[in-house]
Write an enzyme that holds these catalytic residues in place. Structure first.
Site, mmCIF file in Angstrom:
data_model
loop_
_atom_site.group_PDB
_atom_site.id
_atom_site.type_symbol
_atom_site.label_atom_id
_atom_site.label_comp_id
_atom_site.label_asym_id
_atom_site.label_seq_id
_atom_site.Cartn_x
_atom_site.Cartn_y
_atom_site.Cartn_z
ATOM 1 N N ARG A 1 0.843 -1.207 0.000
ATOM 2 C CA ARG A 1 0.000 0.000 0.000
ATOM 3 C C ARG A 1 0.877 1.255 0.000
ATOM 4 O O ARG A 1 0.566 2.261 -0.668
ATOM 5 C CB ARG A 1 -0.939 0.009 1.202
ATOM 6 C CG ARG A 1 -1.864 1.224 1.219
ATOM 7 C CD ARG A 1 -2.859 1.188 2.356
ATOM 8 N NE ARG A 1 -2.213 1.280 3.665
ATOM 9 C CZ ARG A 1 -2.882 1.295 4.823
ATOM 10 N NH1 ARG A 1 -4.202 1.211 4.825
ATOM 11 N NH2 ARG A 1 -2.232 1.376 5.964
ATOM 12 N N LYS B 1 -2.350 7.215 1.452
ATOM 13 C CA LYS B 1 -1.892 7.419 2.831
ATOM 14 C C LYS B 1 -0.741 8.425 2.814
ATOM 15 O O LYS B 1 0.439 8.066 2.779
ATOM 16 C CB LYS B 1 -1.463 6.099 3.469
ATOM 17 C CG LYS B 1 -1.427 6.152 4.993
ATOM 18 C CD LYS B 1 -1.339 4.776 5.597
ATOM 19 C CE LYS B 1 -1.267 4.808 7.113
ATOM 20 N NZ LYS B 1 -2.500 5.277 7.745
ATOM 21 N N GLU C 1 -15.422 7.130 7.225
ATOM 22 C CA GLU C 1 -14.379 6.547 8.073
ATOM 23 C C GLU C 1 -14.138 7.437 9.273
ATOM 24 O O GLU C 1 -14.724 8.519 9.407
ATOM 25 C CB GLU C 1 -13.082 6.390 7.279
ATOM 26 C CG GLU C 1 -12.526 7.716 6.748
ATOM 27 C CD GLU C 1 -11.286 7.552 5.887
ATOM 28 O OE1 GLU C 1 -10.672 6.467 5.929
ATOM 29 O OE2 GLU C 1 -10.932 8.512 5.177
#
Length: 340
Positions: free
Chosen positions: A94, A188, A221
């Site tokens: 990721r 991220k 989220e």
């Protein structure tokens, strides 16, 4: 004399110290850590220094690194538990996808990055904590474009952290802080100001954290965690990942949860859009994140979730994840050789 005049006068009298040598500065940095009995950061890696650093006073990055002054960087975090790195490869994959989206090239191939992270963990002697790592556009100048940066930079640090399985319920609120748009929410990256403000807003209201709602009115989220629900029909539901970060722990949860379906405890598992009313009407609710691995949510905007108690299925799912962290397959856990 009024307060502003006093502050101005005191400010004009303040003299900033000029460090005349690197040794003098290092001594000053050492003073900060001299009284600390247990180092919270036992080891760091810096591609700028070209190695692993064990002295916390020297765990620094250049101020002209574009991650510092432009936020041009990505990161990820893996768990260290009982001397094993949990889901290192999933987090590393990721991490590299985030780097591609941020247009940052790694100074090393994936295999070298992985090797550095394992060696860093071994050098730290830390058996329980987190391993956080960054790729940045690198140091070079204070301009917007990274064109003047000679090379990208890779940093990593081991954080000694005595986390444990969460079993107590928490309160959350709906955040009034706008969530990141899809392009940035799904990467991220180090731009965490919205996340920080959402967390602070919750703390100001006596809550643990917050819940973001997207522009279409669907549950998204938390500020640094995914969220999941158990319906009254015993369905496990997580929001679609198309507008939010694809959580590694959330995806592992989706892989492990079928065990409860096989036992007849869960009816089904799915990702879906959930309105706020649907979500607040759930039987159980939880945050999903690396060190939790599940955090039961019992109150949302002063409204109880279900009966207001920690849910039985929430804890059953948490047990599945925790067992996976403690004794899961080799594909999930890398044993660190601390004697190397």
């Amino acid at each position: 004399m009024d307060k502003k005049s006093v502050e101005a006068e005191n400010g004009s009298e303040f003299k900033a110290h000029v460090f005349s040598s690197s040794s003098e500065l290092h001594q000053k940095l050492q003073e900060k850590w001299s009284s600390v009995k247990k180092k919270p950061y036992p080891a760091m890696y810096s591609s700028i220094f070209g190695g692993i650093i064990l002295d916390p006073a020297m765990m620094v990055i250049p101020i002209d690194d574009h991650m510092v002054h432009r936020g041009h960087g990505v990161f990820d975090t893996a768990i260290i538990l009982d001397g094993y790195l949990y889901e290192l490869d999933v987090h590393l994959d990721r991490f590299l996808r985030s780097a591609v989206s941020a247009r940052i090239s790694s100074p090393f191939p994936r295999s070298t990055l992985r090797s550095i992270l394992v060696q860093l963990t071994a050098a730290s002697q830390c058996k329980k904590g987190t391993l956080r790592f960054w790729l940045t556009a690198g140091p070079g100048d204070f301009l917007l474009s990274p064109a003047g940066c000679p090379t990208s930079a890779f940093y990593a640090v081991v954080i000694d952290d005595d986390f444990s399985q969460c079993k107590e319920g928490v309160k959350v609120i709906t955040s009034s802080i706008p969530m990141k748009p899809r392009l940035f929410a799904t990467v991220k990256n180090v731009n965490y100001l919205p996340n920080v403000l959402a967390k602070m807003e919750a703390e100001d209201k006596g809550a643990s954290a917050s819940i973001w709602i997207d522009e279409d009115g669907y549950v998204a989220e938390g500020p640094n965690v995914n969220v999941a629900f158990i319906t009254h029909d015993k369905e496990l539901v997580l929001p679609f990942f198309d507008k939010i970060l694809s959580g590694c722990t959330a995806k592992r949860l989706l892989e492990l949860a079928p065990k409860l379906v096989e036992q007849g405890r869960l009816k089904s598992i799915k990702t879906a859009n959930l309105t706020v009313d649907e979500a607040k009407g759930a039987a159980e609710m939880m945050y999903v994140g690396s060190t939790l691995p599940l955090l039961p949510i019992t109150v949302w905007d002063e409204q109880p979730i279900g009966d207001g108690n920690v849910g039985e299925l929430t804890m059953a799912l948490s047990d599945l994840l925790w067992e996976d962290m403690v004794a899961g397959p080799e594909t999930q856990r890398h044993c660190v050789s601390y004697d190397q």
